[in-house]
Scaffold this motif. Sequence first.
Motif, PDB file in Angstrom:
ATOM      1  N   ARG A 139       0.835  -1.209   0.000  1.00  0.00           N
ATOM      2  CA  ARG A 139       0.000   0.000   0.000  1.00  0.00           C
ATOM      3  C   ARG A 139       0.867   1.255   0.000  1.00  0.00           C
ATOM      4  O   ARG A 139       0.626   2.205  -0.763  1.00  0.00           O
ATOM      5  CB  ARG A 139      -0.906  -0.019   1.235  1.00  0.00           C
ATOM      6  N   HIS A 140       1.906   1.261   0.822  1.00  0.00           N
ATOM      7  CA  HIS A 140       2.742   2.458   0.907  1.00  0.00           C
ATOM      8  C   HIS A 140       3.670   2.600  -0.294  1.00  0.00           C
ATOM      9  O   HIS A 140       3.977   3.726  -0.715  1.00  0.00           O
ATOM     10  CB  HIS A 140       3.544   2.438   2.210  1.00  0.00           C
ATOM     11  N   LEU A 141       4.119   1.479  -0.858  1.00  0.00           N
ATOM     12  CA  LEU A 141       4.906   1.574  -2.083  1.00  0.00           C
ATOM     13  C   LEU A 141       4.072   2.165  -3.206  1.00  0.00           C
ATOM     14  O   LEU A 141       4.547   3.007  -3.981  1.00  0.00           O
ATOM     15  CB  LEU A 141       5.429   0.192  -2.481  1.00  0.00           C
ATOM     16  N   ALA A 142       2.812   1.727  -3.316  1.00  0.00           N
ATOM     17  CA  ALA A 142       1.935   2.232  -4.383  1.00  0.00           C
ATOM     18  C   ALA A 142       1.659   3.721  -4.217  1.00  0.00           C
ATOM     19  O   ALA A 142       1.581   4.469  -5.200  1.00  0.00           O
ATOM     20  CB  ALA A 142       0.624   1.442  -4.395  1.00  0.00           C
ATOM     21  N   ALA A 143       1.524   4.159  -2.959  1.00  0.00           N
ATOM     22  CA  ALA A 143       1.226   5.565  -2.704  1.00  0.00           C
ATOM     23  C   ALA A 143       2.482   6.425  -2.649  1.00  0.00           C
ATOM     24  O   ALA A 143       2.391   7.655  -2.609  1.00  0.00           O
ATOM     25  CB  ALA A 143       0.457   5.691  -1.391  1.00  0.00           C
ATOM     26  N   GLY A 144       3.657   5.779  -2.636  1.00  0.00           N
ATOM     27  CA  GLY A 144       4.894   6.529  -2.510  1.00  0.00           C
ATOM     28  C   GLY A 144       5.022   7.211  -1.172  1.00  0.00           C
ATOM     29  O   GLY A 144       5.626   8.285  -1.063  1.00  0.00           O
ATOM     30  N   ARG A 145       4.468   6.581  -0.153  1.00  0.00           N
ATOM     31  CA  ARG A 145       4.408   7.213   1.164  1.00  0.00           C
ATOM     32  C   ARG A 145       5.299   6.476   2.159  1.00  0.00           C
ATOM     33  O   ARG A 145       5.322   5.244   2.195  1.00  0.00           O
ATOM     34  CB  ARG A 145       2.968   7.205   1.674  1.00  0.00           C
ATOM     35  N   TRP A 181       6.692   5.198   5.883  1.00  0.00           N
ATOM     36  CA  TRP A 181       6.089   4.681   7.115  1.00  0.00           C
ATOM     37  C   TRP A 181       7.186   4.138   8.012  1.00  0.00           C
ATOM     38  O   TRP A 181       8.305   3.890   7.565  1.00  0.00           O
ATOM     39  CB  TRP A 181       5.036   3.613   6.822  1.00  0.00           C
ATOM     40  N   THR A 182       6.861   3.988   9.278  1.00  0.00           N
ATOM     41  CA  THR A 182       7.839   3.557  10.269  1.00  0.00           C
ATOM     42  C   THR A 182       7.356   2.288  10.952  1.00  0.00           C
ATOM     43  O   THR A 182       6.192   2.177  11.328  1.00  0.00           O
ATOM     44  CB  THR A 182       8.069   4.654  11.325  1.00  0.00           C
ATOM     45  N   PHE A 236      12.414  -3.078  19.152  1.00  0.00           N
ATOM     46  CA  PHE A 236      12.901  -2.605  17.857  1.00  0.00           C
ATOM     47  C   PHE A 236      12.235  -1.278  17.507  1.00  0.00           C
ATOM     48  O   PHE A 236      11.007  -1.167  17.507  1.00  0.00           O
ATOM     49  CB  PHE A 236      12.611  -3.625  16.757  1.00  0.00           C
ATOM     50  N   LEU A 237      13.052  -0.290  17.205  1.00  0.00           N
ATOM     51  CA  LEU A 237      12.582   1.013  16.753  1.00  0.00           C
ATOM     52  C   LEU A 237      13.052   1.200  15.318  1.00  0.00           C
ATOM     53  O   LEU A 237      14.253   1.211  15.050  1.00  0.00           O
ATOM     54  CB  LEU A 237      13.136   2.134  17.632  1.00  0.00           C
ATOM     55  N   GLY A 238      12.105   1.349  14.392  1.00  0.00           N
ATOM     56  CA  GLY A 238      12.443   1.446  12.987  1.00  0.00           C
ATOM     57  C   GLY A 238      12.455   0.071  12.352  1.00  0.00           C
ATOM     58  O   GLY A 238      12.192  -0.935  13.017  1.00  0.00           O
ATOM     59  N   PRO A 239      12.768   0.036  11.069  1.00  0.00           N
ATOM     60  CA  PRO A 239      13.228   1.172  10.248  1.00  0.00           C
ATOM     61  C   PRO A 239      12.101   2.058   9.737  1.00  0.00           C
ATOM     62  O   PRO A 239      10.954   1.639   9.656  1.00  0.00           O
ATOM     63  CB  PRO A 239      13.938   0.470   9.080  1.00  0.00           C
ATOM     64  N   HIS A 240      12.481   3.287   9.415  1.00  0.00           N
ATOM     65  CA  HIS A 240      11.621   4.210   8.686  1.00  0.00           C
ATOM     66  C   HIS A 240      11.852   3.928   7.207  1.00  0.00           C
ATOM     67  O   HIS A 240      12.981   4.022   6.719  1.00  0.00           O
ATOM     68  CB  HIS A 240      12.000   5.649   9.048  1.00  0.00           C
ATOM     69  N   LEU A 241      10.788   3.545   6.518  1.00  0.00           N
ATOM     70  CA  LEU A 241      10.886   3.065   5.139  1.00  0.00           C
ATOM     71  C   LEU A 241      10.376   4.135   4.180  1.00  0.00           C
ATOM     72  O   LEU A 241       9.233   4.599   4.313  1.00  0.00           O
ATOM     73  CB  LEU A 241      10.078   1.775   4.982  1.00  0.00           C
ATOM     74  N   VAL A 242      11.203   4.512   3.245  1.00  0.00           N
ATOM     75  CA  VAL A 242      10.874   5.561   2.280  1.00  0.00           C
ATOM     76  C   VAL A 242      10.923   4.964   0.881  1.00  0.00           C
ATOM     77  O   VAL A 242      12.004   4.598   0.397  1.00  0.00           O
ATOM     78  CB  VAL A 242      11.851   6.748   2.379  1.00  0.00           C
ATOM     79  N   PRO A 243       9.790   4.844   0.193  1.00  0.00           N
ATOM     80  CA  PRO A 243       9.799   4.266  -1.162  1.00  0.00           C
ATOM     81  C   PRO A 243      10.764   5.005  -2.079  1.00  0.00           C
ATOM     82  O   PRO A 243      10.810   6.231  -2.110  1.00  0.00           O
ATOM     83  CB  PRO A 243       8.339   4.444  -1.621  1.00  0.00           C
ATOM     84  N   THR A 255      15.810   6.222   9.495  1.00  0.00           N
ATOM     85  CA  THR A 255      15.543   6.099   8.063  1.00  0.00           C
ATOM     86  C   THR A 255      16.470   5.047   7.461  1.00  0.00           C
ATOM     87  O   THR A 255      17.691   5.223   7.412  1.00  0.00           O
ATOM     88  CB  THR A 255      15.729   7.452   7.351  1.00  0.00           C
ATOM     89  N   GLY A 256      15.877   3.947   7.052  1.00  0.00           N
ATOM     90  CA  GLY A 256      16.660   2.830   6.524  1.00  0.00           C
ATOM     91  C   GLY A 256      17.474   2.124   7.584  1.00  0.00           C
ATOM     92  O   GLY A 256      18.368   1.342   7.251  1.00  0.00           O
TER      93      GLY A 256
END
Length: 758
Positions: A171-177, A179-180, A190-197, A265-266
């Motif tokens: 869903r987030h890949l399709a929207a380019g959004r 999420w964490t 576990f904290l993260g990862p923050h994923l950025v398409p 992030t990553g």
Amino acid sequence: MWRPRFRSDYLPVRLPDGPLMVLGETRSLLVDDPVAGELADQLDGVAPLADVVARLAVRHPVAAVATALARLRDHGLLVSGPARTSPAEAAGWDARGVPPEAGQRWMAGGAVTIVDLGAPRVAETAEALRALGIAATVVGADTSDPGPDAAQVLVLPSSMLDPRLAVVNDRHLAAGRAWTLARPHGNVVFLGPHLVPGRTGCWVCLRQRWQENDQVNAFLGGQGLAGPLPQPGRATLPGLATMAAGLLAAELAVLAVRGTSPRLTGRMVALDTRDLSSESHQLVRQPQCPACGDPDLVRKADPRIDLPPSGAQPSLGGDFRTREPAEVYASLAHHVSRYLGVVSRLTSLEEVDNGVTHTYSAGHNFAQPRELAALRRNLRGQSGGKGRTDLQARLSAVGEAVERYCGVWRGDRPVHRASYRQLGPDRAVHLRELLLFSERQYADRKRLNRDLGHLHRVPRPLSDQVELDWTTGWSLTRGTPRELPAVHCWYGHPELTGLGVCSADSNGCAAGSTVSEAILQGFCELVERDSVALWWYHRTRMPGVDLASFADPWVAACVDHHATGLRRELWALDLTADLGVPTFAAVSRRTDGGPEDVLVGFGAHLDARVALIRALTEVNQFLPALGEPTSARHRYGVDDPDTARWFGTVRVAEQPWLSPDPTRAPRTAADHRVLATGDVGDDVRLCVGLAERAGLEVIVVDQSRPDVDLAVVKVVVPGLRHFWRRLGPGRLWDVPARLGRVPRAADETSANPLNVFF
């Protein structure tokens, strides 16, 4: 205009005599510049830089002010704009690279959408965020809209491998959004990862690495157990989720203001609540990922191998490489991670740094195990690293683990099914040409295998009519594609158990900064093992080596360390055979009575000095398995019976082929000319020519993966001998007879009964 000020997490203190002391919570500095001290008093984030410079220009040259300003900036002490919060809060935001007012504003009214995927402390996490002033909304896993675009999306699963994460990821890949992901429960939070398409890896990238590092869970998943798999990370204690929420709140603010966080992030932070230790794990974006990348990068790989010019000179590490060890290690260090790494662990095997022996073990992950015995081997398996320096040894271990990782079958490599009869000898290489077992071994395999370790077991013979998977390699000799049995090329290929016709091994597998460099290393390994087999199974007396002739201080220190520090004798034999590539065996034994604990190590290279050092460092690599020299015989840190038997029973006096031939003069460094050309591509062409003159073909399978910063290949030269017990006709008998080492009538009945123990 730039309005600089001192970061609030640093306190400037002017000393009476002029220098500036800067106090920080984790770092303090002394800036020996009187202008910097005056400058610190003027930087408040309100006055434009031009005004500050004008005020100081009355007492100091503008160039001196600029120099002082640059020093403070380069030390990371300056930010821009006023801090309109309390100094204490500003110190927290400045340390995170966020303007204090913006951070405070988000904490007072920012929004977070929490996606509940079954984590046990979701309500506590949400309440903790609300208590900080953040508008936290909890939604279910089936919610198609995660919330307003202004809200940060925080996903809390019960497990980092929860299959419902695939839907969230898609869903987030399709929207380019972005999420964490977080898991605020378990003894390890576990904290993260923050994923950025498009920028970081996605959850599918994470899942692939996580599953391969969790061998036991993967094994249980294939056992057909009733119900869901147990989740060991189930621990929950009051307050821990609140603690995690507080840490997440600060990072969510950073993400809202800056769009990225250097911590999440990553990246994934693992906080062990039992000892309050933490580790940061980088998520590698996989270009071939089926969700966020292009699987065809691997599926449609071109087998062609080119050898472009790539200069290689003797490096600081004493080897012929295209990059220095420090540079290569820096590019690989992020792959070491127990959760997200290609290398699950990296451990020094040396209790004390003696300046001579440097050895490491690295956890590597073979294919997902289907049988308990395979799981046991996987859990015990490790890659070894050795070198003249600690850095070389670390790099060696990591490189070997990366090599193993790239050689694992994952079902994404191009193969085609056919029988050898259908392909024919011009197109395909038969498995028997690669394994080189004798007909007698095949015929008597059941009896022989009862007494053989797994390295030397004789498989079933393969009929020409059997259909199997074939991997396309590239013949450097012919300049054409060549088909190789996939079961021979890949660890964990299904036909290893389905057909039972061979076992995959690392012979000829190698890693390098370039494909050419990897091919050179793989070819030298094949030559090394071929030369060892030609010596070992005939128990031939070979000339010794004058170690002093190499005039290498490390070699001298190594001999001295064995003699004085370990009460061992160390020497080398020259095993160079018909190919002319310098090859040595180093041998070490105890000299203080009792078991001799004989060790052997091998090395081959176009430069004799490099070959010798490889042999010596390989001997050193075995030292940790022996334990302390004064301890009892049962001390051996090995689980292979062949190895333990060798250590405990072999004596050089009873095996004279392990010692130099007394009738021949020792070989010196001058007896071997350096074959290396200074260009790795030309070196490989030289090796191909040496093999071709001996009637041998060089074939290469490129096993490199786009997510790893090394080239990995499997070099195959049908006819070259393995040093494992494979006694079929060919070079093993022909070359020693041609070189006058053994009688021409020698056959496998006369072969050394002792097997190579590693």
